[in-house]
Design a protein around this motif. Structure first.
Motif, PDB file in Angstrom:
ATOM      1  N   ARG A 165       8.313  33.865   8.677  1.00  0.00           N
ATOM      2  CA  ARG A 165       7.008  33.777   9.577  1.00  0.00           C
ATOM      3  C   ARG A 165       6.638  32.554   9.978  1.00  0.00           C
ATOM      4  O   ARG A 165       7.245  31.562   9.805  1.00  0.00           O
ATOM      5  CB  ARG A 165       5.917  34.148   8.190  1.00  0.00           C
ATOM      6  N   SER A 167       6.174  29.136  11.267  1.00  0.00           N
ATOM      7  CA  SER A 167       6.000  27.832  10.547  1.00  0.00           C
ATOM      8  C   SER A 167       4.599  27.248  10.440  1.00  0.00           C
ATOM      9  O   SER A 167       3.716  27.365  11.389  1.00  0.00           O
ATOM     10  CB  SER A 167       7.247  26.976  10.967  1.00  0.00           C
ATOM     11  N   VAL A 168       4.521  26.180   9.802  1.00  0.00           N
ATOM     12  CA  VAL A 168       3.191  25.323   9.832  1.00  0.00           C
ATOM     13  C   VAL A 168       3.107  24.384  10.964  1.00  0.00           C
ATOM     14  O   VAL A 168       4.284  24.213  11.726  1.00  0.00           O
ATOM     15  CB  VAL A 168       3.045  24.690   8.461  1.00  0.00           C
ATOM     16  N   ASP A 197       9.343  26.739  -2.399  1.00  0.00           N
ATOM     17  CA  ASP A 197       8.970  28.339  -2.613  1.00  0.00           C
ATOM     18  C   ASP A 197       9.692  28.751  -3.861  1.00  0.00           C
ATOM     19  O   ASP A 197      10.957  28.451  -3.794  1.00  0.00           O
ATOM     20  CB  ASP A 197       8.952  29.198  -1.334  1.00  0.00           C
ATOM     21  N   ASP A 271       6.928  28.146   4.726  1.00  0.00           N
ATOM     22  CA  ASP A 271       6.019  29.268   4.746  1.00  0.00           C
ATOM     23  C   ASP A 271       4.759  28.989   5.462  1.00  0.00           C
ATOM     24  O   ASP A 271       4.175  27.826   5.095  1.00  0.00           O
ATOM     25  CB  ASP A 271       5.668  29.684   3.258  1.00  0.00           C
ATOM     26  N   GLY A 272       4.120  29.714   6.523  1.00  0.00           N
ATOM     27  CA  GLY A 272       3.081  29.428   7.123  1.00  0.00           C
ATOM     28  C   GLY A 272       1.805  29.731   6.380  1.00  0.00           C
ATOM     29  O   GLY A 272       0.808  29.206   6.710  1.00  0.00           O
ATOM     30  N   ASP A 273       1.672  30.261   5.164  1.00  0.00           N
ATOM     31  CA  ASP A 273       0.654  30.427   4.357  1.00  0.00           C
ATOM     32  C   ASP A 273       0.376  29.230   3.275  1.00  0.00           C
ATOM     33  O   ASP A 273      -0.888  29.030   3.246  1.00  0.00           O
ATOM     34  CB  ASP A 273       0.919  31.838   3.500  1.00  0.00           C
ATOM     35  N   ASP A 274       1.325  28.801   2.659  1.00  0.00           N
ATOM     36  CA  ASP A 274       1.055  27.823   1.836  1.00  0.00           C
ATOM     37  C   ASP A 274       2.129  26.553   1.955  1.00  0.00           C
ATOM     38  O   ASP A 274       1.658  25.527   1.154  1.00  0.00           O
ATOM     39  CB  ASP A 274       1.410  28.315   0.058  1.00  0.00           C
TER      40      ASP A 274
END
Length: 297
Positions: A165, A167-168, A197, A271-274
């Motif tokens: 996904r 990236s940040v 993760d 991880d783009g979410d956390d």
């Protein structure tokens, strides 16, 4: 003879195309040099659209390289990773010296591209990254425009399925790398578990040339954390260094051990979410670091 100044106008783009298709700095350099030789031999005015002509030539050279490269990688010892591009972190907003900062040049994406066929990879990169029209790509891979459209579509679908996904942003990526560095240097297991993760994957590319390097991926937050701390037991700050550097356009780490003749480049996928680290790719094979001037990066 075609104009040198015209070629230099497009050199940066040609290298960017070549690196994404081959995943190799050395091969990209060779492809651009061969393109220059062919350009020199071209009568002046022969190419009505120099940009399109040069892109086709360098892409065809790289496409031909992929066939032999795939056969070599079938016998490669351990995981195969792209040759990294390393630089001192640029000032915010400034252009990186050799690589456009986008997702297509990240280590994780280049590794996914390795799973495509040479034709799929070339069609996907030329069309989706560089907006080359299908008829021009057809000249590169020796297919019809409709066939090339299908190749690019298959490549795009496989990339979407397999690529991490998005990236940040750069600032958050840097904070994660800093947190990882602080934890491994401080022997902080809890700190590592916090930034990794639970399904993180650590891969090391040594080509079988570095003693003690993992030849299989290490999977899982606790396994990777303990593995990283074991590696750090041999770290001597008097003779070794582990510093933040840009690796393929995103913050990573450069390890140097001049006394032991060792070096390594760490690339991180987040991880783009956390914002946790989901992938650590480490290039240790000295053949893949030969292009780096370790005294200046």
């Amino acid at each position: 003879m075609a104009e040198l100044t015209e070629f230099e106008t497009h050199r940066r783009r040609l290298w960017a195309v070549a690196y994404r298709i081959t995943g190799s700095v050395a091969d990209a350099d060779d492809a651009v040099q061969e393109t220059w030789l062919r350009w020199q031999a071209l009568p002046e005015g022969e190419a009505t659209d120099p940009r399109a002509y040069l892109t086709t030539v360098v892409s065809r050279i790289c496409y031909d390289q992929l066939g032999s490269a795939r056969s070599r990688r079938e016998t490669y010892v351990g995981p195969w990773l792209p040759e990294p591009v390393v630089a001192r972190s640029p000032a915010p907003g400034s252009p990186e010296d050799r690589v456009t900062l986008d997702e297509s040049v990240g280590m994780a994406m280049l590794t996914v591209l390795e799973r495509l066929t040479p034709a799929e990879r070339t069609a996907f990169i030329l069309h989706d990254v560089f907006a080359v029209p299908f008829p021009e790509i057809a000249e590169v891979v020796g297919r019809t425009p409709d066939s090339v459209r299908q190749l690019a579509s298959r490549g795009r679908r496989r990339v979407r399925e397999q690529a991490p996904r998005r990236s940040v942003d750069r600032g958050e990526h840097r904070r994660a790398v800093d947190a990882f560095l602080a934890a491994v240097m401080g022997g902080d297991l809890d700190g590592l578990l916090e930034i990794l993760d639970p399904e993180v994957v650590y891969r090391a590319d040594s080509g079988g040339k570095v003693k003690g390097a993992a030849r299989l991926p290490v999977v899982g937050g606790e396994k990777v954390a303990r593995f990283a701390l074991r590696l750090m037991r041999g770290f001597d700050p008097r003779t070794m260094s582990l510093t933040v550097r840009d690796v393929n356009g995103a913050p990573g780490l450069l390890f140097r051990d001049p006394a032991g003749g060792l070096a390594g480049v760490f690339a991180f996928t987040l991880d783009g979410d956390d914002g946790r680290i989901v992938g650590i790719d480490v290039v240790l094979n000295p053949d893949k670091l030969r292009h780096l001037d370790l005294d200046t990066v």
